[in-house]
Design an enzyme around this catalytic site. Structure first.
Site, PDB file in Angstrom:
ATOM      1  N   GLY A  19      40.704  51.956  32.796  1.00 31.39           N
ATOM      2  CA  GLY A  19      40.959  50.900  33.771  1.00 31.39           C
ATOM      3  C   GLY A  19      42.315  50.244  33.573  1.00 31.39           C
ATOM      4  O   GLY A  19      43.201  50.793  32.890  1.00 31.39           O
ATOM      5  N   ASN A  20      42.465  49.050  34.142  1.00 27.92           N
ATOM      6  CA  ASN A  20      43.746  48.320  34.066  1.00 27.92           C
ATOM      7  C   ASN A  20      44.214  48.136  32.628  1.00 27.92           C
ATOM      8  O   ASN A  20      45.358  48.444  32.274  1.00 27.92           O
ATOM      9  CB  ASN A  20      43.574  46.920  34.674  1.00 27.92           C
ATOM     10  CG  ASN A  20      43.244  46.959  36.143  1.00 27.92           C
ATOM     11  OD1 ASN A  20      44.014  47.461  36.938  1.00 27.92           O
ATOM     12  ND2 ASN A  20      42.083  46.446  36.512  1.00 27.92           N
ATOM     13  N   GLY A  21      43.299  47.597  31.806  1.00 26.50           N
ATOM     14  CA  GLY A  21      43.655  47.286  30.419  1.00 26.50           C
ATOM     15  C   GLY A  21      44.026  48.534  29.634  1.00 26.50           C
ATOM     16  O   GLY A  21      44.977  48.528  28.846  1.00 26.50           O
ATOM     17  N   HIS A 216      36.164  31.711  33.406  1.00 27.18           N
ATOM     18  CA  HIS A 216      35.789  32.495  34.593  1.00 27.18           C
ATOM     19  C   HIS A 216      34.530  31.951  35.291  1.00 27.18           C
ATOM     20  O   HIS A 216      34.593  31.575  36.464  1.00 27.18           O
ATOM     21  CB  HIS A 216      35.678  33.982  34.241  1.00 27.18           C
ATOM     22  CG  HIS A 216      36.968  34.553  33.754  1.00 27.18           C
ATOM     23  ND1 HIS A 216      37.045  35.487  32.750  1.00 27.18           N
ATOM     24  CD2 HIS A 216      38.250  34.298  34.113  1.00 27.18           C
ATOM     25  CE1 HIS A 216      38.310  35.770  32.515  1.00 27.18           C
ATOM     26  NE2 HIS A 216      39.069  35.071  33.331  1.00 27.18           N
TER      27      HIS A 216
HETATM   28  P1  NAI Z   1      38.679  47.623  34.658  1.00 25.66           P
HETATM   29  O1  NAI Z   1      37.598  47.232  35.600  1.00 25.66           O
HETATM   30  O2  NAI Z   1      40.021  47.907  35.217  1.00 25.66           O
HETATM   31  O3  NAI Z   1      38.232  48.939  33.856  1.00 25.66           O
HETATM   32  C1  NAI Z   1      36.982  49.439  33.840  1.00 25.66           C
HETATM   33  C2  NAI Z   1      36.989  50.763  33.088  1.00 25.66           C
HETATM   34  O4  NAI Z   1      35.922  50.759  32.175  1.00 25.66           O
HETATM   35  C3  NAI Z   1      36.741  51.936  34.023  1.00 25.66           C
HETATM   36  O5  NAI Z   1      37.943  52.355  34.601  1.00 25.66           O
HETATM   37  C4  NAI Z   1      36.154  52.948  33.049  1.00 25.66           C
HETATM   38  O6  NAI Z   1      37.177  53.633  32.385  1.00 25.66           O
HETATM   39  C5  NAI Z   1      35.441  52.094  32.029  1.00 25.66           C
HETATM   40  N1  NAI Z   1      33.984  52.107  32.244  1.00 25.66           N
HETATM   41  C6  NAI Z   1      33.272  51.297  33.053  1.00 25.66           C
HETATM   42  N2  NAI Z   1      31.961  51.597  32.947  1.00 25.66           N
HETATM   43  C7  NAI Z   1      31.860  52.601  32.057  1.00 25.66           C
HETATM   44  C8  NAI Z   1      30.784  53.325  31.510  1.00 25.66           C
HETATM   45  N3  NAI Z   1      29.529  53.075  31.869  1.00 25.66           N
HETATM   46  N4  NAI Z   1      31.053  54.282  30.607  1.00 25.66           N
HETATM   47  C9  NAI Z   1      32.305  54.525  30.229  1.00 25.66           C
HETATM   48  N5  NAI Z   1      33.388  53.880  30.694  1.00 25.66           N
HETATM   49  C10 NAI Z   1      33.156  52.933  31.599  1.00 25.66           C
HETATM   50  O7  NAI Z   1      38.726  46.533  33.538  1.00 25.66           O
HETATM   51  P2  NAI Z   1      40.015  46.072  32.726  1.00 25.66           P
HETATM   52  O8  NAI Z   1      40.877  45.233  33.586  1.00 25.66           O
HETATM   53  O9  NAI Z   1      40.627  47.243  32.058  1.00 25.66           O
HETATM   54  O10 NAI Z   1      39.368  45.113  31.652  1.00 25.66           O
HETATM   55  C11 NAI Z   1      38.967  45.560  30.367  1.00 25.66           C
HETATM   56  C12 NAI Z   1      38.577  44.332  29.596  1.00 25.66           C
HETATM   57  O11 NAI Z   1      39.725  43.476  29.454  1.00 25.66           O
HETATM   58  C13 NAI Z   1      37.513  43.478  30.277  1.00 25.66           C
HETATM   59  O12 NAI Z   1      36.711  42.903  29.281  1.00 25.66           O
HETATM   60  C14 NAI Z   1      38.318  42.414  30.976  1.00 25.66           C
HETATM   61  O13 NAI Z   1      37.568  41.230  31.212  1.00 25.66           O
HETATM   62  C15 NAI Z   1      39.420  42.185  29.955  1.00 25.66           C
HETATM   63  N6  NAI Z   1      40.619  41.563  30.505  1.00 25.66           N
HETATM   64  C16 NAI Z   1      41.410  42.253  31.378  1.00 25.66           C
HETATM   65  C17 NAI Z   1      42.540  41.652  31.899  1.00 25.66           C
HETATM   66  C18 NAI Z   1      43.429  42.361  32.861  1.00 25.66           C
HETATM   67  O14 NAI Z   1      44.395  41.750  33.331  1.00 25.66           O
HETATM   68  N7  NAI Z   1      43.165  43.628  33.164  1.00 25.66           N
HETATM   69  C19 NAI Z   1      42.932  40.289  31.527  1.00 25.66           C
HETATM   70  C20 NAI Z   1      42.041  39.664  30.597  1.00 25.66           C
HETATM   71  C21 NAI Z   1      40.939  40.296  30.121  1.00 25.66           C
END
Ligand code: NAI
Length: 407
Positions: A19-21, A216
């Site tokens: 994902g993004n992170g 949040h």
């Molecule tokens: P996202 O929604 O972009 O990424 C989700 C990713 O998680 C999916 O692309 C997939 O690779 C994986 N995923 C989801 N369900 C799955 C499963 N059942 N099995 C295996 N992989 C699975 O989320 P993001 O933005 O990357 O966030 C990651 C963490 O960082 C979260 O806890 C978020 O709250 C935190 N965060 C993110 C920020 C940001 O700007 N992106 C800022 C602050 C915190």
């Protein structure tokens, strides 16, 4: 492990998630470190998308502080095979907390002693869940680690091709289980990402000092509860953090005070150092410092924090318009894997949390789940959360013992 410290020369690193992170972390690690980098993508579609870009040898683009960095992807190894994913000295889960369990379960049979198994960010109770899954797989000698938040606000620009960083925190707390590896983990991450990762005393500090659990759900309830049925045009979608008004800032401060009360009760009764658990205002100042133009009140800090200038409230498409999405991770991650974990710890510490309860109960109705009944942990959906009671930790004595253990 020798000398009670884990190696900080992580030669092989696995990032879990696409994902993004994960995009941001991958870009910074490819840019800053010489480690061999695995990207573990259990979701087949994501694996295929990454593979297609890598096969075309397209460099990855990192957009950071108005600069574009072109990063070769040759050093990146992509896999959906958990055995290959677990072949690392450092494994970092960069996924929402509701995905931790599936990933931990898939990797656990293959993780070797000496590995650092980290969640960036940890959210609440990662250590309870990871310990339990490792125990079920009879795994010993693995260091569990976690981080208080995610270092960047970021979004994918083009999948597997580019990511944009909107803001970078100045520091992100790091902790481990066993607790005494915290300093090594902190030093290792300082070096890897060229950012400050101050060591916390233990992972309970991460759980209680997870400010996302306040910010949040608190903003969703304080600033948006009367706007949930509204439909917005594309150009009318409100900003999320900038929607904090005086009343919402007061709610956030009340929730923060309740967490600080839990901290005081545990420190007083269980001789556990929780000094890293801070108020929401102190955390904002420490995390964003000069990005905040007006530091006079919490309300003004939200209004003038440059890192918050463009992030919108999560929405879903409805008949060509947009409606606030109550099933976004701001509630579906930050309550069962955040606020509720702290609430469960408050209950064990015999501290009442009326404002936190109000937010959990209101948001639960929106998501369609029941966690609390009359302010008590009696809801039917508790089983799908990360409260310590779900992992056999029914008292603060048991939790404190876990954090004081040295092996
Ligand atoms: P996202 O929604 O972009 O990424 C989700 C990713 O998680 C999916 O692309 C997939 O690779 C994986 N995923 C989801 N369900 C799955 C499963 N059942 N099995 C295996 N992989 C699975 O989320 P993001 O933005 O990357 O966030 C990651 C963490 O960082 C979260 O806890 C978020 O709250 C935190 N965060 C993110 C920020 C940001 O700007 N992106 C800022 C602050 C915190």
């Amino acid at each position: 492990m020798k000398n009670n410290s884990c190696s900080i020369k992580w030669k092989r690193i696995t990032i879990c998630g696409g994902g993004n992170g994960a995009h941001a972390l991958m870009a910074f690690l490819l840019k800053n470190s010489n480690s061999r980098l695995n990207l573990y993508l259990p979701l087949r579609k994501e694996l295929q998308r990454f593979q297609a870009v890598k096969d075309r040898r397209t460099p990855f683009t990192l957009i950071f502080k108005d600069e574009e960095f072109s990063i070769p992807m040759e050093r990146l190894f992509i896999t959906s095979n958990p055995k290959e994913g677990a072949e690392a000295d450092l494994i970092i889960l960069v996924v929402p907390a509701f995905a931790h369990k599936d990933i931990l379960k898939s990797l656990a049979p293959y993780i070797r002693p000496g590995t650092v198994l980290a969640a960036l960010p940890a959210r609440g109770g990662f250590e309870f869940q990871a310990s339990e899954i490792l125990r079920q797989n009879r795994k010993e000698g693995i260091v569990i680690a976690g981080f208080q938040t995610f270092p960047w606000a970021c979004r994918i620009k083009e999948y597997a091709k580019s990511v944009e960083i909107y803001g970078q925190k100045i520091q992100v707390g790091a902790a481990s289980l066993p607790s005494h590896y915290g300093m090594s983990i902190s030093r290792g991450f300082n070096k890897l990402l060229k950012l400050e990762f101050p060591p916390y005393n233990n992972m309970l500090e991460l759980t209680l000092n997870n400010q996302g659990q306040i910010i949040h759900p608190g903003i969703m309830c304080g600033a948006f509860s009367d706007k949930l049925s509204r439909l917005y045009q594309d150009n009318e979608i409100p900003l999320f953090y900038r929607s904090v008004d005086k009343k919402t800032a007061d709610l956030l401060e009340s929730m923060s005070r309740e967490i600080l009360e839990v901290k005081r009760a545990i420190e007083h009764n269980f001789n556990l150092n929780l000094e890293a658990v801070s108020s929401i205002s102190q955390w904002m100042l420490e995390s964003y410092a000069d990005d905040i133009e007006d530091k006079s009140t919490l309300f003004k800090m939200f209004q003038s924090n440059l890192s918050y200038r463009s992030l919108q409230v999560p929405v879903k498409a409805v008949n060509g318009l947009y409606q606030i999405d109550v099933k976004s991770r701001y509630l579906t991650e930050d309550i069962p894997y955040g606020l509720l974990v702290s609430k469960a710890i408050a209950e064990l510490a015999d501290v009442s949390t009326p404002k936190i309860d109000e937010v959990i109960e209101r948001a639960s109705k929106w998501i369609g789940v029941q966690y609390l009944a009359n302010g008590k942990l009696k809801g039917k959906d508790l089983i799908r959360t990360r409260i310590p009671q779900n992992f056999g930790l029914d008292s603060l004595e048991a939790i404190a013992e876990m954090f004081k253990r040295r092996i």
